[in-house]
Design an enzyme around this catalytic site. Sequence first.
Site, mmCIF file in Angstrom:
data_model
loop_
_atom_site.group_PDB
_atom_site.id
_atom_site.type_symbol
_atom_site.label_atom_id
_atom_site.label_comp_id
_atom_site.label_asym_id
_atom_site.label_seq_id
_atom_site.Cartn_x
_atom_site.Cartn_y
_atom_site.Cartn_z
ATOM 1 N N ILE B 104 0.820 -1.213 0.000
ATOM 2 C CA ILE B 104 0.000 0.000 0.000
ATOM 3 C C ILE B 104 0.854 1.263 0.000
ATOM 4 C CG2 ILE B 104 -1.896 -1.233 1.152
ATOM 5 C CD1 ILE B 104 -1.188 0.274 3.736
ATOM 6 N N LYS B 105 2.133 1.134 0.316
ATOM 7 C CA LYS B 105 3.072 2.276 0.325
ATOM 8 C C LYS B 105 2.448 3.540 0.895
ATOM 9 C CE LYS B 105 6.113 0.599 -3.400
ATOM 10 N NZ LYS B 105 5.378 -0.613 -3.834
#
Lengths: 308, 308
Positions: B104-105
């Site tokens: 998901i950074k």
Amino acid sequence: MINQLVKKIEELKAPIVVGLDPMMNFVPEHIQKAAFAEYGETLKGAGEAIWQYNKGLIDAIHDLVPAVKPQIAMYEQFGIEGLMAFHKTCEYAKEKGLVIIGDIKRGDIGSTSTAYAIGHVGQVKVGSNLYRGFDEDFVTVNPYLGTDGVKPFIDVCKEEKKGIFVLVKTSNPSSGEFQDQLISGKPLYELVAEKVAQWGEEHMGDAYSYVGAVVGATYPEMGAALRKVMPKNYILVPGYGAQGGKGSDLAPFFNKDGLGAIVNSSRGIIAAYKQDKYAKFGPECYADAARQAVLDMKEDLENALVNK
Amino acid sequence: MINQLVKKIEELKAPIVVGLDPMMNFVPEHIQKAAFAEYGETLKGAGEAIWQYNKGLIDAIHDLVPAVKPQIAMYEQFGIEGLMAFHKTCEYAKEKGLVIIGDIKRGDIGSTSTAYAIGHVGQVKVGSNLYRGFDEDFVTVNPYLGTDGVKPFIDVCKEEKKGIFVLVKTSNPSSGEFQDQLISGKPLYELVAEKVAQWGEEHMGDAYSYVGAVVGATYPEMGAALRKVMPKNYILVPGYGAQGGKGSDLAPFFNKDGLGAIVNSSRGIIAAYKQDKYAKFGPECYADAARQAVLDMKEDLENALVNK
């Protein structure tokens, strides 16, 4: 869209964006009660509560400010139901004529960054149809992955006449840990700012670029330096109010034409009714308190810019 | 959860994570057709197509690998319907015993990072109830905002016995633009790695920390240096296969015990049927092709580690 944003800022004399960051403890009890009565104390109930809260805020402030900035994390915490409230909020704010800055701080590489861009500011193809998953006008982007991460957003924005704000110097206390590190005598944030200026040339509006930067109000001296590095890039300035930034700190972020920056306030406006100063409004009239807080912020900024 | 991941890697002799990054052009036509027949060429149809595609992949590979890594951007591009497919994919993979690494950074500050953490690896409170919006075991986190951005994830992970992988040196060509810049003679990515080692001490499993790092397979010489800086932090290694990383490049990412790294392959596995090598399977048997590609990757890694 950057031209439209600049025009609205000039018309309303309000370089202000209201951050729609609905923490559950900001939502007045009567709204929570009504939502939970309808859907129970569920994720759906939470989504309904933050949507109704936002609707009241948008109704109260849409004629005073050019833009709102919903912070997607505050919706994502409630999963799908929260994201549905995010989507609804963006749609409604758009209907009311507001520019939408999606504070999503996404950033990945190549086709993955393209996917984020398509989802938030572009159109996705399904068979022979095109759809908009979400539909913001601007989004915030994290630069850590370099040009590969940012360019796909710019490419999609070019087609859509939309824009981005790249994180340059964030408002938080530990932002200096990496961002202030000196590289050949120059801080990392300045290197990022130089890239923003360069990326921005690829996608220019009339006077300003569709590629802007995020620089925290809590670092005014850096704001002044960065203003020079990025003369044609709009600066989105978070950190006013609750995070400690004052009106008088903000002048350095603006150009001489009084443009070039848009200042965000979130809880200082949307939860104004919780402050002593606006307590007289009470939770029932939280939206009126927000309206008054916008008017006060506008005056504070006007004074700061007159004295510039 | 890090102990469970390490144990599964040892049992299966497979330090492999399969990236579930369902680009629509990877999804075989028969799956697209069935989904569109049921829901039309709509976002819902797209969501159904990628979910069915993923289900087939998970069924085919769940006994071979310890973990999957869905890339949320590929779902988010289809808006709410795409995110529902992401959620369903995570739930199903978990039922099948797989560890879920949500790629998901995300990364923000303070209460906003907490909201992301709560939404993806924690529990959110609604009235007197607790819910999980999404429910991954690990998530990837962007470090640009410093400790303020990362610490809230660690705090939530401590309660949940879950973990994170912090971006240190990404696999893309332009990752060096900022990450390789020298700070007092040391590249930025090394500074980030030192922080990862430090953050990791706060949340240790048995032999390894719940706080890991992302280092691209495309930079093996940096992998070797970073392995030393972060001896107790698991390294998630993207960039194998399609992005150019080979098995022989990967040995430097591992510790002498043969542990310490988990290598991701996405399109090299999930779209294997599109390669000449696996063309014999055909699109109908895309999942069997994926299974074979996992077996081949396992062999490639085993050879690389034996020769270490």
